[in-house]
Design a protein around this motif. Structure first.
Motif, PDB file in Angstrom:
ATOM      1  N   ASN A 111      -9.541  91.328 -13.566  1.00 16.86           N
ATOM      2  CA  ASN A 111      -9.929  89.974 -13.965  1.00 16.86           C
ATOM      3  C   ASN A 111     -11.119  89.453 -13.158  1.00 16.86           C
ATOM      4  O   ASN A 111     -11.273  88.238 -12.993  1.00 16.86           O
ATOM      5  CB  ASN A 111      -8.733  89.028 -13.795  1.00 16.86           C
ATOM      6  CG  ASN A 111      -7.600  89.368 -14.740  1.00 16.86           C
ATOM      7  OD1 ASN A 111      -7.673  89.106 -15.937  1.00 16.86           O
ATOM      8  ND2 ASN A 111      -6.550  89.963 -14.197  1.00 16.86           N
ATOM      9  N   LEU A 112     -11.951  90.375 -12.697  1.00 22.50           N
ATOM     10  CA  LEU A 112     -13.073  90.013 -11.834  1.00 22.50           C
ATOM     11  C   LEU A 112     -14.027  89.020 -12.499  1.00 22.50           C
ATOM     12  O   LEU A 112     -14.486  88.067 -11.864  1.00 22.50           O
ATOM     13  CB  LEU A 112     -13.836  91.281 -11.426  1.00 22.50           C
ATOM     14  CG  LEU A 112     -15.004  91.080 -10.453  1.00 22.50           C
ATOM     15  CD1 LEU A 112     -14.513  90.452  -9.157  1.00 22.50           C
ATOM     16  CD2 LEU A 112     -15.684  92.422 -10.171  1.00 22.50           C
ATOM     17  N   ASP A 113     -14.330  89.213 -13.781  1.00 23.82           N
ATOM     18  CA  ASP A 113     -15.271  88.322 -14.474  1.00 23.82           C
ATOM     19  C   ASP A 113     -14.751  86.886 -14.516  1.00 23.82           C
ATOM     20  O   ASP A 113     -15.494  85.932 -14.264  1.00 23.82           O
ATOM     21  CB  ASP A 113     -15.523  88.820 -15.895  1.00 23.82           C
ATOM     22  CG  ASP A 113     -16.347  90.094 -15.926  1.00 23.82           C
ATOM     23  OD1 ASP A 113     -16.996  90.400 -14.896  1.00 23.82           O
ATOM     24  OD2 ASP A 113     -16.343  90.784 -16.959  1.00 23.82           O
ATOM     25  N   PHE A 114     -13.465  86.738 -14.850  1.00 28.04           N
ATOM     26  CA  PHE A 114     -12.878  85.397 -14.906  1.00 28.04           C
ATOM     27  C   PHE A 114     -12.832  84.768 -13.513  1.00 28.04           C
ATOM     28  O   PHE A 114     -13.122  83.572 -13.351  1.00 28.04           O
ATOM     29  CB  PHE A 114     -11.467  85.465 -15.492  1.00 28.04           C
ATOM     30  CG  PHE A 114     -10.764  84.137 -15.541  1.00 28.04           C
ATOM     31  CD1 PHE A 114     -11.097  83.185 -16.501  1.00 28.04           C
ATOM     32  CD2 PHE A 114      -9.763  83.827 -14.619  1.00 28.04           C
ATOM     33  CE1 PHE A 114     -10.458  81.951 -16.537  1.00 28.04           C
ATOM     34  CE2 PHE A 114      -9.117  82.598 -14.654  1.00 28.04           C
ATOM     35  CZ  PHE A 114      -9.464  81.656 -15.620  1.00 28.04           C
ATOM     36  N   SER A 120     -17.430  80.452  -9.116  1.00 30.88           N
ATOM     37  CA  SER A 120     -18.819  79.996  -9.178  1.00 30.88           C
ATOM     38  C   SER A 120     -18.938  78.559  -9.674  1.00 30.88           C
ATOM     39  O   SER A 120     -20.029  77.986  -9.655  1.00 30.88           O
ATOM     40  CB  SER A 120     -19.636  80.920 -10.093  1.00 30.88           C
ATOM     41  OG  SER A 120     -19.639  82.243  -9.598  1.00 30.88           O
ATOM     42  N   GLY A 121     -17.813  77.991 -10.130  1.00 29.70           N
ATOM     43  CA  GLY A 121     -17.820  76.617 -10.611  1.00 29.70           C
ATOM     44  C   GLY A 121     -18.446  76.457 -11.988  1.00 29.70           C
ATOM     45  O   GLY A 121     -18.844  75.356 -12.372  1.00 29.70           O
ATOM     46  N   MET A 158      -2.749  80.055 -17.832  1.00 32.60           N
ATOM     47  CA  MET A 158      -1.792  80.898 -17.129  1.00 32.60           C
ATOM     48  C   MET A 158      -2.512  81.887 -16.209  1.00 32.60           C
ATOM     49  O   MET A 158      -2.084  82.128 -15.080  1.00 32.60           O
ATOM     50  CB  MET A 158      -0.926  81.661 -18.123  1.00 32.60           C
ATOM     51  CG  MET A 158       0.097  82.591 -17.471  1.00 32.60           C
ATOM     52  SD  MET A 158       1.334  81.721 -16.502  1.00 32.60           S
ATOM     53  CE  MET A 158       2.274  80.949 -17.822  1.00 32.60           C
ATOM     54  N   LEU A 159      -3.615  82.442 -16.684  1.00 31.97           N
ATOM     55  CA  LEU A 159      -4.383  83.387 -15.877  1.00 31.97           C
ATOM     56  C   LEU A 159      -4.933  82.697 -14.631  1.00 31.97           C
ATOM     57  O   LEU A 159      -4.918  83.281 -13.541  1.00 31.97           O
ATOM     58  CB  LEU A 159      -5.524  83.981 -16.699  1.00 31.97           C
ATOM     59  CG  LEU A 159      -6.418  85.001 -15.988  1.00 31.97           C
ATOM     60  CD1 LEU A 159      -5.588  86.175 -15.466  1.00 31.97           C
ATOM     61  CD2 LEU A 159      -7.511  85.508 -16.939  1.00 31.97           C
TER      62      LEU A 159
END
Length: 278
Positions: A111-114, A120-121, A158-159
């Motif tokens: 889940n690195l992208d999310f 990063s805000g 949830m993520l």
């Protein structure tokens, strides 16, 4: 009842649970029940009142709902972990903790992208991630025991709760691993931690010290629960504080000095210093 009032009440109730001198499994069970209770209150309110606009809906699912959702996931993970924790063999226990940490690291990698989006805000995907309008367009990260409801969820709320909870949970596991390694060293050397140290003052005196250390942020830069400090000092000084929060309330209600023990420490130290200069 406004969201602010609801969340403040939740924070107060959760802090009260943390103050109790109970085991981590019982603490987790109580916290999970509390989280479910307040999530149901929040759900009832939004189904009844709705949202003024999309910005209000995004704020709710991205921030407000996370207040009880994150600790629900955190305590659910702790409870499950501790119930399945192997008994006896220290090597097996250490291996069990390391496997769990590796599993969490895989989650962060997947889940690195999310995670980068949140850290990063960024806000350009907030409408898709944190409103119910796009619920069918994005896969929901589901779970067998977390709070999940199609009328009360977005594609990524949830993520987000998992990311925040797992960050906290991995610190819990790292501390668990440190303690296990220390225990293993003590067992191999045939020694125990501070066997000759015994607290010979009152329990209220030790309680003063615990709260002073916690509120002064002098341990782990303040990133430690007061209960952890209490447990550590109890183990170090071979003393039990069955209800140190109750003792704290009694200290607060003192008519004279509320920090009698700490005052005595200061007086005794200064007196010793002055005598050594004579």
């Amino acid at each position: 009842m406004e969201f602010t009032v609801i969340c403040e009440k939740f924070d107060g109730d959760l802090k009260a649970i943390k103050m109790l001198s109970v085991g981590i499994i019982e603490e987790s069970t109580m916290a999970i029940n509390l989280c479910h209770k307040f999530l149901k209150i929040l759900k009832s309110k939004i189904l009844q009142d709705g949202f003024e606009n999309k910005m209000a809906e995004i704020k709710f699912f991205k921030s407000i709902k996370q207040i009880p959702l994150m600790p629900l996931i955190y305590y659910s993970e702790i409870r499950s972990f501790e119930l399945q924790f192997p008994k006896g063999n220290v090597d097996c226990q250490i291996e069990h903790i390391k496997k769990k940490i590796n599993k969490l690291n895989r989650f962060f990698l997947i889940n690195l992208d999310f995670i980068q989006y949140i850290n990063s805000g960024f806000k350009h995907f907030d409408e898709q991630y944190f409103t119910r309008e796009f619920l069918e367009d994005y896969h929901i990260t589901s779970s067998n025991f977390y709070f999940q409801d199609s009328d009360f969820a977005t594609s990524r709320d949830m993520l987000l709760g998992k990311v925040d909870a797992y960050n906290k949970f991995i610190i819990y596991l790292q501390n668990r691993l440190i303690h296990k390694n220390v225990s293993e060293i003590n067992i191999q050397s045939g020694s125990t931690t501070n066997p000759k140290l015994k607290w010979t003052s009152s329990k209220s005196a030790l309680t003063e010290l615990i709260y002073a250390l916690h509120h002064s942020n002098v341990i782990n830069n303040g990133n430690v629960e007061i209960k952890e400090i209490a447990i550590s000092l109890q183990n170090s000084f071979n003393i039990d504080l069955p209800d140190f929060y109750k003792t704290y309330l009694e200290i607060k209600s003192r008519k004279k000095s509320k920090t009698k023990f700490l005052d005595e420490l200061s007086i005794n130290l200064i007196s010793k210093m002055n005598k050594s200069e004579e």
